[in-house]
Design an enzyme around this catalytic site. Sequence first.
Site, PDB file in Angstrom:
ATOM      1  N   HIS A  24      42.135  58.358   3.721  1.00  0.00           N
ATOM      2  CA  HIS A  24      42.849  58.296   2.447  1.00  0.00           C
ATOM      3  C   HIS A  24      43.054  56.870   1.979  1.00  0.00           C
ATOM      4  O   HIS A  24      42.846  55.918   2.719  1.00  0.00           O
ATOM      5  CB  HIS A  24      44.187  59.046   2.534  1.00  0.00           C
ATOM      6  CG  HIS A  24      45.178  58.455   3.498  1.00  0.00           C
ATOM      7  ND1 HIS A  24      45.940  57.356   3.192  1.00  0.00           N
ATOM      8  CD2 HIS A  24      45.533  58.834   4.749  1.00  0.00           C
ATOM      9  CE1 HIS A  24      46.741  57.081   4.219  1.00  0.00           C
ATOM     10  NE2 HIS A  24      46.502  57.953   5.177  1.00  0.00           N
ATOM     11  N   CYS A  64      45.739  58.889  10.804  1.00  0.00           N
ATOM     12  CA  CYS A  64      44.840  58.914   9.648  1.00  0.00           C
ATOM     13  C   CYS A  64      44.112  57.578   9.533  1.00  0.00           C
ATOM     14  O   CYS A  64      44.494  56.590  10.162  1.00  0.00           O
ATOM     15  CB  CYS A  64      45.631  59.165   8.361  1.00  0.00           C
ATOM     16  SG  CYS A  64      46.224  60.854   8.189  1.00  0.00           S
TER      17      CYS A  64
END
Length: 191
Positions: free
Chosen positions: A149, A165
Amino acid sequence: MIRFFAAPMAAMALLLAGAADASAQGMFDFTGTSSTGFLGSGASPIPRTTVMYNGSYAPGTVVVNTAERRLYLVLGNGQALRYGIGVGRDGFRWAGVHRITAKREWPDWTPPSQMLARRPDLPRHMKGGIDNPLGARAMYLGSTLYRIHGSNEPETIGQAVSSGCFRMTNDDVTDLYSRVSIGTPVVVLNN
């Protein structure tokens, strides 16, 4: 003759001074090195570049090397597009093979219960937007809680700061997002 050139030269000096100020604020880039762009992500400390790549992965594969803190999009012909990324901090790094199962522009963010247990001060839900920690784009990895992301904190690129992440500048994640599709294999190496 001097007065004839003085007015245009003064106007040019004001224009250049204004452009330099705008460049310092991330509005313009005359050097070609900033990735600020329209997304307001700030310049990446690790510029995106095409590199020679000797891996045995098929073109279109995303390879995340957590030790290098780099993400590679395999192009074929011995080349890959290399991006700087932020990775999981100690205890949150992982390895495996997944596929991109969903893609979202300006995604909403709901912290998982494990994260809320560690950080009860976090909001329970955030609408997508420039202040959202997922940034401009997110690509969801299999059935995991993990994503590739964007981020509005470019200074964290190249660092081990996340809960697992992989974060990129908003400009870089937008570029990657445009090059991959649902079903793209993602190989995460943690060596």
